[in-house]
Scaffold this motif. Sequence first.
Motif, mmCIF file in Angstrom:
data_model
loop_
_atom_site.group_PDB
_atom_site.id
_atom_site.type_symbol
_atom_site.label_atom_id
_atom_site.label_comp_id
_atom_site.label_asym_id
_atom_site.label_seq_id
_atom_site.Cartn_x
_atom_site.Cartn_y
_atom_site.Cartn_z
ATOM 1 N N GLY A 178 -10.220 -10.098 3.678
ATOM 2 C CA GLY A 178 -10.458 -11.013 4.796
ATOM 3 C C GLY A 178 -11.921 -11.400 4.914
ATOM 4 O O GLY A 178 -12.251 -12.571 5.143
ATOM 5 N N GLU A 179 -12.818 -10.434 4.750
ATOM 6 C CA GLU A 179 -14.253 -10.725 4.810
ATOM 7 C C GLU A 179 -14.686 -11.625 3.659
ATOM 8 O O GLU A 179 -15.552 -12.484 3.825
ATOM 9 C CB GLU A 179 -15.062 -9.427 4.788
ATOM 10 C CG GLU A 179 -14.935 -8.603 6.055
ATOM 11 C CD GLU A 179 -15.539 -7.216 5.933
ATOM 12 O OE1 GLU A 179 -16.102 -6.742 6.934
ATOM 13 O OE2 GLU A 179 -15.451 -6.607 4.835
ATOM 14 N N SER A 186 -7.110 -18.676 2.884
ATOM 15 C CA SER A 186 -6.152 -17.669 3.347
ATOM 16 C C SER A 186 -6.360 -16.356 2.610
ATOM 17 O O SER A 186 -7.012 -16.302 1.562
ATOM 18 C CB SER A 186 -4.724 -18.162 3.109
ATOM 19 O OG SER A 186 -4.465 -18.244 1.716
ATOM 20 N N ARG A 221 -13.170 -20.306 4.044
ATOM 21 C CA ARG A 221 -12.081 -20.838 4.890
ATOM 22 C C ARG A 221 -10.772 -20.901 4.104
ATOM 23 O O ARG A 221 -10.080 -21.908 4.099
ATOM 24 C CB ARG A 221 -12.457 -22.204 5.438
ATOM 25 C CG ARG A 221 -13.636 -22.163 6.362
ATOM 26 C CD ARG A 221 -13.840 -23.492 7.042
ATOM 27 N NE ARG A 221 -14.950 -23.394 7.976
ATOM 28 C CZ ARG A 221 -16.003 -24.172 7.941
ATOM 29 N NH1 ARG A 221 -16.088 -25.124 7.046
ATOM 30 N NH2 ARG A 221 -16.963 -24.027 8.819
ATOM 31 N N THR A 274 -13.341 -15.356 4.437
ATOM 32 C CA THR A 274 -13.896 -16.080 5.586
ATOM 33 C C THR A 274 -14.905 -17.170 5.231
ATOM 34 O O THR A 274 -14.780 -18.296 5.704
ATOM 35 C CB THR A 274 -14.495 -15.085 6.604
ATOM 36 O OG1 THR A 274 -13.448 -14.227 7.049
ATOM 37 C CG2 THR A 274 -15.111 -15.790 7.792
#
Length: 119
Positions: free
Chosen positions: A48-49, A57, A55, A52
Amino acid sequence: MVDYPDRATILNQMVEHLAHLDAIFHALADPTRRAMLGHLAGRELTIGELATPFRMSFAGASKHLRVLENAGLVTRTVRGRSHLCRLEAARLAEADAWLRRYERFWGENLDALEALLRP
């Protein structure tokens, strides 16, 4: 008596090494994956980091990470629901070592170009 490896063993090791370099350079060919490696140079990050800043998934970032993992550039550790990713810089050193074989070639050619351009 010294036991030398047979030619087939040596050839197999060379092919495996070249295939590994192919995977490394394939992984490095993508700007997103190169940027991910840059982020991982600082510390371990979750998928996830890593996703980010782009942008994208989790699934998109995970696909990029699989390519990096297959090249041996990143390892992933699962802790609960988190997937922590870590840079494996030794694989980058292999690519660097291969590229350094051509340093003398470029140095000599650039020296020759400099000599031609001097008044």
